[in-house]
Design a protein around this motif. Structure first.
Motif, PDB file in Angstrom:
ATOM      1  N   LYS A   1       0.794  -1.104  -0.136  1.00  0.00           N
ATOM      2  CA  LYS A   1      -0.138  -0.135  -0.215  1.00  0.00           C
ATOM      3  C   LYS A   1       0.844   1.134  -0.082  1.00  0.00           C
ATOM      4  N   THR A   2       1.955   1.219   0.742  1.00  0.00           N
ATOM      5  CA  THR A   2       2.921   2.335   0.979  1.00  0.00           C
ATOM      6  C   THR A   2       3.499   2.475  -0.627  1.00  0.00           C
ATOM      7  N   GLY A   3       3.845   1.359  -1.035  1.00  0.00           N
ATOM      8  CA  GLY A   3       4.447   1.518  -2.472  1.00  0.00           C
ATOM      9  C   GLY A   3       3.653   2.163  -3.493  1.00  0.00           C
ATOM     10  N   GLU A   4       2.342   1.666  -3.396  1.00  0.00           N
ATOM     11  CA  GLU A   4       1.316   1.901  -4.401  1.00  0.00           C
ATOM     12  C   GLU A   4       1.053   3.544  -4.353  1.00  0.00           C
ATOM     13  N   LEU A   5       1.053   3.989  -3.086  1.00  0.00           N
ATOM     14  CA  LEU A   5       0.630   5.436  -2.583  1.00  0.00           C
ATOM     15  C   LEU A   5       1.983   6.249  -3.160  1.00  0.00           C
ATOM     16  N   VAL A   6       3.188   5.837  -2.817  1.00  0.00           N
ATOM     17  CA  VAL A   6       4.259   6.536  -3.564  1.00  0.00           C
ATOM     18  C   VAL A   6       4.100   6.632  -4.996  1.00  0.00           C
ATOM     19  N   THR A   7       4.038   5.388  -5.490  1.00  0.00           N
ATOM     20  CA  THR A   7       3.696   5.611  -7.223  1.00  0.00           C
ATOM     21  C   THR A   7       2.781   6.731  -7.633  1.00  0.00           C
TER      22      THR A   7
ATOM     23  N   TRP B   1       1.708   9.416  -5.761  1.00  0.00           N
ATOM     24  CA  TRP B   1       2.264  10.480  -5.839  1.00  0.00           C
ATOM     25  C   TRP B   1       3.285  11.148  -6.617  1.00  0.00           C
ATOM     26  N   ARG B   2       4.203  10.156  -7.040  1.00  0.00           N
ATOM     27  CA  ARG B   2       5.037  10.461  -8.199  1.00  0.00           C
ATOM     28  C   ARG B   2       4.509  10.989  -9.353  1.00  0.00           C
TER      29      ARG B   2
ATOM     30  N   VAL C   1       1.421  12.178  -9.802  1.00  0.00           N
ATOM     31  CA  VAL C   1       0.893  13.483  -9.649  1.00  0.00           C
ATOM     32  C   VAL C   1       1.917  14.541  -9.641  1.00  0.00           C
ATOM     33  N   LYS C   2       2.955  14.496  -9.178  1.00  0.00           N
ATOM     34  CA  LYS C   2       4.210  15.192  -8.991  1.00  0.00           C
ATOM     35  C   LYS C   2       4.476  15.569 -10.432  1.00  0.00           C
ATOM     36  N   TRP C   3       4.860  14.561 -11.286  1.00  0.00           N
ATOM     37  CA  TRP C   3       4.979  14.757 -12.530  1.00  0.00           C
ATOM     38  C   TRP C   3       4.042  15.704 -13.369  1.00  0.00           C
ATOM     39  N   TRP C   4       2.645  15.414 -13.083  1.00  0.00           N
ATOM     40  CA  TRP C   4       1.508  16.065 -13.831  1.00  0.00           C
ATOM     41  C   TRP C   4       1.553  17.456 -13.445  1.00  0.00           C
ATOM     42  N   LEU C   5       1.918  17.751 -12.261  1.00  0.00           N
ATOM     43  CA  LEU C   5       1.770  19.202 -11.846  1.00  0.00           C
ATOM     44  C   LEU C   5       2.976  19.999 -12.471  1.00  0.00           C
ATOM     45  N   GLY C   6       4.056  19.095 -12.607  1.00  0.00           N
ATOM     46  CA  GLY C   6       5.273  19.855 -13.267  1.00  0.00           C
ATOM     47  C   GLY C   6       5.162  20.351 -14.710  1.00  0.00           C
ATOM     48  N   GLY C   7       4.150  19.609 -15.311  1.00  0.00           N
ATOM     49  CA  GLY C   7       4.170  19.812 -16.778  1.00  0.00           C
ATOM     50  C   GLY C   7       3.349  21.238 -17.403  1.00  0.00           C
ATOM     51  N   GLU C   8       3.472  21.390 -18.584  1.00  0.00           N
ATOM     52  CA  GLU C   8       2.767  22.662 -18.973  1.00  0.00           C
ATOM     53  C   GLU C   8       1.535  22.559 -19.034  1.00  0.00           C
TER      54      GLU C   8
END
Length: 587
Positions: free
Chosen positions: A77-83, A85-86, A88-95
């Protein structure tokens, strides 16, 4: 829904005092609110540090990426949450859209604007004049943080708090500028409507306080107009000069426009002066050796640096300096004061020795590079040049060789001045760590091998050139992990092309080469005479191991960085551990 506000002309002294107290209170609330995202970021960093510390305490050996333990961690579950989150972070960093800025910054900007609008309307009742004044006070309360975001000094409080640089904070500076201008539009237009409604427009426009306000708003409108990308591309010099002059002269206008604004004006002015003083103290003057790189429009500058400061340059590769031409080095017949007194242009430090630093720049149409080009033609001349720095976010980079399994680096043209020193440093670290140098790859796209002359020297294979302009003794042809791609003189947009529209001089873009720049250079081995297939480069790095972390760095035209991020995004969207950095001095 009926209009909630009405013009109230008759107020008691107690009511006026109460309104003044609320105006001051919500101005302070708006200003102190800026501490919330700073505090949240520090808590986020603390949480990440605690999480990694706990993870390190549990892991007693280096897990094999395909091992059952590694797979179990990924599927937990922790691994899925981290995945997630990564991803989402990438999506937020896009144009948000091409050329429209970062998605996460837009979301943050909308939330921040909404919060300030809430503070503008809170406890104003139905008093039209109260909310009109509130727009102005709340806008003025954002000036100190707005000026702080523009600070280029190494000692910028926000750069220190967020472990970043001016170039990355500058996008937030533009965002807060738009919000402030939007609030001031409401303030000015609502006040004009107030004067019209009560029939005193002509009389009030003759009042000094209103004249100062109108003049200040006109200057802000000029600043906002020249800040548009189309204007900056037409003349960055016009934008820069207008921005600087308006930013300075606006302060006294606001100071005399309204007494409640003075505290914010003083704070902003203090930050502005502090930034100037810090930058002056961090500026040195050195007698530069200027050498043209044969068969290119590149020029190499070697500038001596005092021993007391050289260690800062050597601490982290990929840093940059701001270069300025003092009056004694300006071209003949240059008027005084001149544009050179205002221009501090960013250039990457290509190499560092025990006594000096080397810059490599392309001579274009800006005043600085044109002047440098003229100085390079003076025989045995060693003109004094001012450099401020080193600066940049590279000093906050993670230890790439230690923390990432694969490192992919891509450069276009003279963008290699940023990537090359980092690549060399990473290769040295990999050897020190006892890891294979194949973990780091560097793809360099250029128009002609002559562009690599600043690295290996100026020896031409089929000509008589023999100019020692190289900064590195290494033969690039001996490095199997460094791939050079020639574009055969054609680099249109979409082919990693010409983008000579960076600040003032366009210091990191690729430009046309003339004449015999296509002749080979000794020590340079060409991998392909086509532009690099970035998708293949990315896929090769990510397919080597599902659990492997990958760092990607790029410095080149926007089209190149945009395409590279698109291909990396395919893997980042799956939750892969990716660290991506796009280095540019863009808008």
């Amino acid at each position: 829904m009926a209009w909630p506000y009405k013009i109230i002309l008759e107020l008691t002294e107690e009511q006026k005092h109460s309104r003044r107290v609320l105006l001051d209170r919500y101005g302070v609330y708006a200003q102190l609110s800026a501490l919330i995202p700073i505090l949240c970021y520090q808590l986020y960093r603390l949480a990440i540090w605690v999480a990694f510390a706990r993870q390190r305490s549990k892991v007693r050996y280096s897990e094999v990426p395909s091992s059952p333990i590694s797979k179990h961690g990924r599927d937990s579950k922790t691994g899925e949450l981290v995945t997630r989150w990564r991803a989402v972070k990438w999506w937020l960093g896009g144009e948000l859209a091409e050329g429209w800025g970062i998605r996460g910054q837009w979301i943050a900007g909308v939330v921040w604007a909404g919060w300030l609008l809430f503070l503008c309307g809170k406890e104003t009742g139905d008093d039209y004049l109260h909310i009109t004044k509130r727009f102005g006070v709340v806008a003025a309360s954002q000036l100190p943080i707005h000026y702080m975001l523009s600070m280029k000094s190494l000692y910028s409080p926000l750069a220190f708090a967020f472990r970043t640089s001016h170039e990355e904070l500058n996008t937030w500076h533009r965002m807060t500028g738009r919000i402030i201008y939007g609030l001031l539009i409401c303030h000015a237009s609502w006040y004009m409507n107030f004067f019209i409604q009560i029939g005193v427009l002509q009389k009030r426009l003759a009042a000094p306080v209103v004249i100062v306000g109108v003049l200040g708003f006109a200057m802000l409108t000029l600043l906002a107009t020249t800040s548009l990308e189309v204007v900056r591309r037409w003349s960055y010099r016009a934008f820069f000069v207008c921005h600087l002059i308006t930013g300075v002269t606006l302060m006294p206008l606001l100071f005399f426009h309204a007494k409640p604004l003075r505290i914010y004006v003083i704070e902003a002015l203090a930050l502005f002066i502090f930034d100037i003083v810090c930058r002056k103290l961090d500026t040195i003057t050195g007698f530069a050796t200027i050498t043209p790189v044969p068969n290119t429009k590149l020029v190499k500058l070697t500038i001596p640096v005092p021993k007391s400061k050289i260690h800062r340059f050597a601490t982290a590769p990929g840093q940059h300096v701001y270069l300025q031409i003092p009056p004694e080095s300006t071209p003949a017949n240059t008027s005084s004061p001149s544009i050179h007194d205002l221009c501090y242009n960013p250039f990457t430090v290509a190499s560092v020795s025990s006594t000096d630093v080397t810059l490599v720049l392309r001579t274009l149409h800006g005043p600085t590079t044109k002047a440098i080009d003229k100085l390079s033609r003076l025989s045995k001349a060693r003109p004094p040049l001012n450099i401020e720095g080193p600066l940049g976010s590279s000093r906050h980079f993670p230890n790439l060789a230690r923390e990432y399994d694969r490192i992919v680096m891509v450069a276009g043209g003279v963008g290699a001045t940023f990537i090359m020193p980092i690549y060399r440093s990473v290769q040295e670290q990999l050897v020190t760590e006892g890891k294979s140098p194949d973990r780091a790859t560097f793809a360099w796209s250029m128009r002609a091998t002559a562009e690599a002359g600043w690295v290996v020297g100026g020896d031409v294979v089929d000509g008589a050139e023999n100019d020692e302009t190289g900064i590195g003794a290494a033969d690039l042809s001996d490095d199997e992990n460094l791939k050079i791609y020639l574009t055969n003189g054609f680099l249109a947009e979409g082919n990693h092309g010409d983008e000579a529209l960076l600040p003032v001089d366009g210091s990191v873009e690729m430009a046309d080469l003339q004449g015999d720049g296509q002749r080979g250079v000794k020590g340079v081995s060409v991998t392909s005479r086509q532009r690099p297939d970035l998708k293949i480069l990315v896929d090769e790095a990510f397919r080597l191991g599902r659990e492997e972390s990958v760092a990607v760095l790029v410095c080149g035209p926007k089209s190149m960085a945009r395409e590279l991020r698109k291909h990396v995004g395919t893997w980042a969207g799956r939750g892969r551990d990716v660290w991506f950095h796009d280095e540019s001095f863009g808008w």
